[in-house]
Design a protein around this motif. Structure first.
Motif, PDB file in Angstrom:
ATOM      1  N   ALA A  19       0.832  -1.207   0.000  1.00 52.03           N
ATOM      2  CA  ALA A  19       0.000   0.000   0.000  1.00 52.03           C
ATOM      3  C   ALA A  19       0.867   1.257   0.000  1.00 52.03           C
ATOM      4  N   ALA A  20       1.979   1.229   0.732  1.00 52.12           N
ATOM      5  CA  ALA A  20       2.898   2.371   0.744  1.00 52.12           C
ATOM      6  C   ALA A  20       3.525   2.552  -0.637  1.00 52.12           C
ATOM      7  N   TYR A  21       3.892   1.446  -1.281  1.00 50.89           N
ATOM      8  CA  TYR A  21       4.422   1.507  -2.648  1.00 50.89           C
ATOM      9  C   TYR A  21       3.379   2.079  -3.603  1.00 50.89           C
ATOM     10  N   ALA A  22       2.151   1.591  -3.521  1.00 53.44           N
ATOM     11  CA  ALA A  22       1.094   2.034  -4.436  1.00 53.44           C
ATOM     12  C   ALA A  22       0.864   3.539  -4.318  1.00 53.44           C
ATOM     13  N   LYS A  23       0.887   4.061  -3.092  1.00 54.79           N
ATOM     14  CA  LYS A  23       0.717   5.505  -2.906  1.00 54.79           C
ATOM     15  C   LYS A  23       1.890   6.264  -3.516  1.00 54.79           C
ATOM     16  N   ALA A  24       3.106   5.809  -3.251  1.00 55.18           N
ATOM     17  CA  ALA A  24       4.296   6.486  -3.787  1.00 55.18           C
ATOM     18  C   ALA A  24       4.327   6.402  -5.313  1.00 55.18           C
ATOM     19  N   ALA A  25       3.951   5.263  -5.872  1.00 56.17           N
ATOM     20  CA  ALA A  25       3.921   5.120  -7.328  1.00 56.17           C
ATOM     21  C   ALA A  25       2.867   6.045  -7.928  1.00 56.17           C
ATOM     22  N   GLY A  26       1.710   6.129  -7.293  1.00 61.47           N
ATOM     23  CA  GLY A  26       0.663   7.045  -7.756  1.00 61.47           C
ATOM     24  C   GLY A  26       1.124   8.491  -7.732  1.00 61.47           C
ATOM     25  N   ASP A  27       1.833   8.869  -6.679  1.00 59.77           N
ATOM     26  CA  ASP A  27       2.376  10.235  -6.600  1.00 59.77           C
ATOM     27  C   ASP A  27       3.386  10.471  -7.715  1.00 59.77           C
ATOM     28  N   ALA A  28       4.215   9.470  -8.018  1.00 59.98           N
ATOM     29  CA  ALA A  28       5.229   9.603  -9.076  1.00 59.98           C
ATOM     30  C   ALA A  28       4.589   9.742 -10.450  1.00 59.98           C
ATOM     31  N   MET A  29       3.405   9.191 -10.629  1.00 59.80           N
ATOM     32  CA  MET A  29       2.716   9.240 -11.930  1.00 59.80           C
ATOM     33  C   MET A  29       2.110  10.598 -12.235  1.00 59.80           C
ATOM     34  N   LYS A  30       1.924  11.429 -11.225  1.00 59.03           N
ATOM     35  CA  LYS A  30       1.215  12.697 -11.413  1.00 59.03           C
ATOM     36  C   LYS A  30       1.803  13.555 -12.522  1.00 59.03           C
ATOM     37  N   GLY A  31       3.093  13.552 -12.708  1.00 60.56           N
ATOM     38  CA  GLY A  31       3.705  14.353 -13.755  1.00 60.56           C
ATOM     39  C   GLY A  31       3.648  13.718 -15.132  1.00 60.56           C
ATOM     40  N   PHE A  32       3.161  12.482 -15.216  1.00 65.00           N
ATOM     41  CA  PHE A  32       3.164  11.745 -16.481  1.00 65.00           C
ATOM     42  C   PHE A  32       1.752  11.483 -17.009  1.00 65.00           C
ATOM     43  N   SER A  33       0.773  11.464 -16.149  1.00 65.86           N
ATOM     44  CA  SER A  33      -0.635  11.283 -16.493  1.00 65.86           C
ATOM     45  C   SER A  33      -0.936  10.103 -17.408  1.00 65.86           C
ATOM     46  N   PRO A  34      -0.506   8.897 -17.046  1.00 70.65           N
ATOM     47  CA  PRO A  34      -0.855   7.750 -17.886  1.00 70.65           C
ATOM     48  C   PRO A  34      -2.342   7.422 -17.744  1.00 70.65           C
ATOM     49  N   LYS A  35      -2.867   6.776 -18.742  1.00 71.22           N
ATOM     50  CA  LYS A  35      -4.244   6.285 -18.706  1.00 71.22           C
ATOM     51  C   LYS A  35      -4.193   4.828 -18.255  1.00 71.22           C
ATOM     52  N   VAL A  36      -5.025   4.453 -17.296  1.00 73.76           N
ATOM     53  CA  VAL A  36      -5.093   3.064 -16.856  1.00 73.76           C
ATOM     54  C   VAL A  36      -6.032   2.333 -17.817  1.00 73.76           C
ATOM     55  N   ILE A  37      -5.487   1.383 -18.556  1.00 75.72           N
ATOM     56  CA  ILE A  37      -6.247   0.609 -19.539  1.00 75.72           C
ATOM     57  C   ILE A  37      -6.954  -0.567 -18.861  1.00 75.72           C
ATOM     58  N   ALA A  38      -6.266  -1.238 -17.954  1.00 71.40           N
ATOM     59  CA  ALA A  38      -6.839  -2.359 -17.206  1.00 71.40           C
ATOM     60  C   ALA A  38      -6.147  -2.443 -15.862  1.00 71.40           C
ATOM     61  N   SER A  39      -6.903  -2.844 -14.837  1.00 69.88           N
ATOM     62  CA  SER A  39      -6.316  -2.909 -13.505  1.00 69.88           C
ATOM     63  C   SER A  39      -6.999  -3.952 -12.636  1.00 69.88           C
ATOM     64  N   SER A  40      -6.325  -5.055 -12.412  1.00 72.44           N
ATOM     65  CA  SER A  40      -6.685  -6.062 -11.406  1.00 72.44           C
ATOM     66  C   SER A  40      -8.151  -6.449 -11.373  1.00 72.44           C
ATOM     67  N   GLY A  41      -8.797  -6.476 -12.501  1.00 74.76           N
ATOM     68  CA  GLY A  41     -10.165  -6.970 -12.541  1.00 74.76           C
ATOM     69  C   GLY A  41     -10.167  -8.474 -12.716  1.00 74.76           C
ATOM     70  N   LEU A  42     -11.258  -8.955 -13.212  1.00 77.33           N
ATOM     71  CA  LEU A  42     -11.402 -10.379 -13.477  1.00 77.33           C
ATOM     72  C   LEU A  42     -10.351 -10.815 -14.490  1.00 77.33           C
ATOM     73  N   TYR A  43      -9.664 -11.898 -14.215  1.00 80.49           N
ATOM     74  CA  TYR A  43      -8.684 -12.425 -15.157  1.00 80.49           C
ATOM     75  C   TYR A  43      -8.607 -13.936 -15.017  1.00 80.49           C
ATOM     76  N   GLU A  44      -8.058 -14.553 -16.020  1.00 78.68           N
ATOM     77  CA  GLU A  44      -7.829 -15.994 -16.002  1.00 78.68           C
ATOM     78  C   GLU A  44      -6.379 -16.232 -16.393  1.00 78.68           C
ATOM     79  N   ASN A  45      -5.625 -16.874 -15.527  1.00 76.93           N
ATOM     80  CA  ASN A  45      -4.225 -17.159 -15.813  1.00 76.93           C
ATOM     81  C   ASN A  45      -4.159 -18.402 -16.703  1.00 76.93           C
ATOM     82  N   LEU A  46      -3.778 -18.220 -17.944  1.00 82.22           N
ATOM     83  CA  LEU A  46      -3.776 -19.318 -18.903  1.00 82.22           C
ATOM     84  C   LEU A  46      -2.450 -20.074 -18.951  1.00 82.22           C
TER      85      LEU A  46
END
Length: 96
Positions: A19-46
């Motif tokens: 959680a600490a990493y996720a917050k720091a990574a989110g703060d680091a992204m602020k200057g880059f503004s990436p679009k999240v295409i997909a994030s930890s939703g339903l998936y199947e590991n094939l």
């Protein structure tokens, strides 16, 4: 110019530290503004290793994705992730 994609597959070993990493990574992204295409939703590991989280970020270009990953802000966040998770991170250039 083709887009750039940062694709992350992560296995979390310490949710609190992650959680600490996720917050720091989110703060680091602020200057880059990436679009999240997909994030930890339903998936199947094939095939291959299974992971807890999967995220795809879209950047304006391959070089912008690299610039983010190697930025001081993200590298500081990455150091926090080292004790919390393992994973595979890939930067991929889009097709157009």
């Amino acid at each position: 110019m083709p887009k750039g994609y940062l694709i992350a597959h992560v296995r979390i070993s310490d949710a609190h530290a992650y959680a600490a990493y996720a917050k720091a990574a989110g703060d680091a992204m602020k200057g880059f503004s990436p679009k999240v295409i997909a994030s930890s939703g339903l998936y199947e590991n094939l095939e291959g290793e299974a992971h807890d989280r999967h995220v795809i970020f879209e950047f304006d270009s391959f070089e912008e994705a690299k610039r983010f990953y190697h930025s001081p802000g993200y590298q500081a966040a990455r150091a926090l992730r080292a004790a919390a998770a393992t994973g595979t991170f890939v930067i991929l250039e889009g097709t157009s």
